[in-house]
Design an enzyme around this catalytic site. Structure first.
Site, short mmCIF file in Angstrom:
data_model
loop_
_atom_site.label_atom_id
_atom_site.label_comp_id
_atom_site.label_asym_id
_atom_site.label_seq_id
_atom_site.Cartn_x
_atom_site.Cartn_y
_atom_site.Cartn_z
N GLU A 12 84.86 56.36 28.70
CA GLU A 12 84.03 57.39 29.37
C GLU A 12 84.35 58.86 28.85
OE1 GLU A 12 82.75 59.00 33.77
OE2 GLU A 12 84.13 57.42 33.64
N LYS A 67 74.71 58.68 33.22
CA LYS A 67 75.41 58.05 34.30
C LYS A 67 74.87 58.42 35.50
CE LYS A 67 80.33 57.72 36.51
NZ LYS A 67 81.42 58.27 36.45
N CYS A 100 81.22 53.69 34.08
CA CYS A 100 82.38 53.62 35.17
C CYS A 100 81.61 53.07 36.67
CB CYS A 100 83.00 54.96 35.15
SG CYS A 100 84.53 54.75 36.12
#
Length: 265
Positions: free
Chosen positions: A44, A113, A147
């Site tokens: 990330e 994200k 994540c």
């Protein structure tokens, strides 16, 4: 169809230095290609570093920006696809994004994200709105998350229902949440019948301590390859034939009763 050899780059690079991180990526791509990998997955926000605070807007780039072009050159030079995390600027908004560049330098997919973790991310980034982003590489259907996204069962199940074979999850997983790569990720792979490549940062960075433990988990819930706590490049294989056999033997998706789950949303 032959297995897709996949390399996981566990590294925090040099936070704040895009040039140094591209250099690190280039060196990793060379090693991965030499080992026969067709795909390299980075963590990330690998392009800039994670704990960069006020530098987020300064280092953010458009999806087709200069760094994307640099990564495309690396992909072409070494003959493999590259997935990297970066802060994406789109007009006045900034997203925590991950982009996959193909072996021919083509931009295959860009994911923003959807679930932002903690005050830092919520301060600097806008959440994405598209849960399932997919593309294909060497006959393998690839999906992307970042994540915290993988910790929401609904997210991964959406990919399972969209027939994702390999879910790429660049991450910045920190202490004390090491149970996620150790336990959650293999379970996600099993309950959704897919491979999951979870690729973490490592070591101290600002106020965070990243735990490493990057892994490639298979549809049977076993970990095919796992990194330790330090900088490391590990390689595993995504086997389409094994995945097909596992899906045929496992009844989870077939036995679902969606009509009972309305209260979940």
């Amino acid at each position: 169809m032959p297995p897709l050899r996949t390399a996981l780059l566990q590294s925090s690079g040099r936070p704040g230095s895009v040039a140094e991180n591209i250099k690190t990526l280039d060196e990793a791509a060379e090693r991965a290609a030499a080992a026969g990998a067709r795909l390299l997955v980075c963590p990330e926000l690998f392009l800039t570093g994670y704990a960069i605070g006020d530098d987020v807007p300064l280092l953010a780039e458009p999806a087709e920006g200069a760094s994307a072009q640099a990564v495309a050159s690396i992909a072409v030079r070494h003959g493999l696809a590259v997935l990297y995390g970066y802060p994406e600027r789109a007009d006045e908004l900034i997203f925590n994004s991950a982009q996959l560049i193909g072996p021919d330098g083509t931009r295959l997919a860009n994911y923003r994200k959807t679930h932002l973790f903690g005050c830092f991310e919520q301060q600097w980034f806008t959440p994405g709105e598209q849960t399932v982003v997919q593309t294909e590489l060497d006959g393998v259907r690839i999906g992307i998350m970042i994540c915290y996204d993988v910790e929401f069962p609904e997210n991964v199940r959406a990919h399972a229902l969209a027939a994702t074979d390999l879910l790429l999850v660049p991450t910045a997983q920190m202490h004390p949440f090491q149970f996620v790569p150790e336990s959650v990720v293999p379970v996600r792979a099993f309950e959704n019948q897919m491979y999951v490549a979870y690729v973490n940062r490592t070591g101290p960075e600002g106020e965070f301590e990243f735990v490493g433990l990057s892994c490639l988990a298979g549809p049977d819930g076993t970990v095919r390859t796992r990194a330790g706590r330090g900088e490391e490049l590990v390689i595993g294989e995504v086997d389409p034939e094994f995945l097909s056999a596992s899906r045929a033997a496992n009844p989870y998706l077939h036995d679902r009763r969606p009509g009972l789950y309305g209260s979940l949303v």
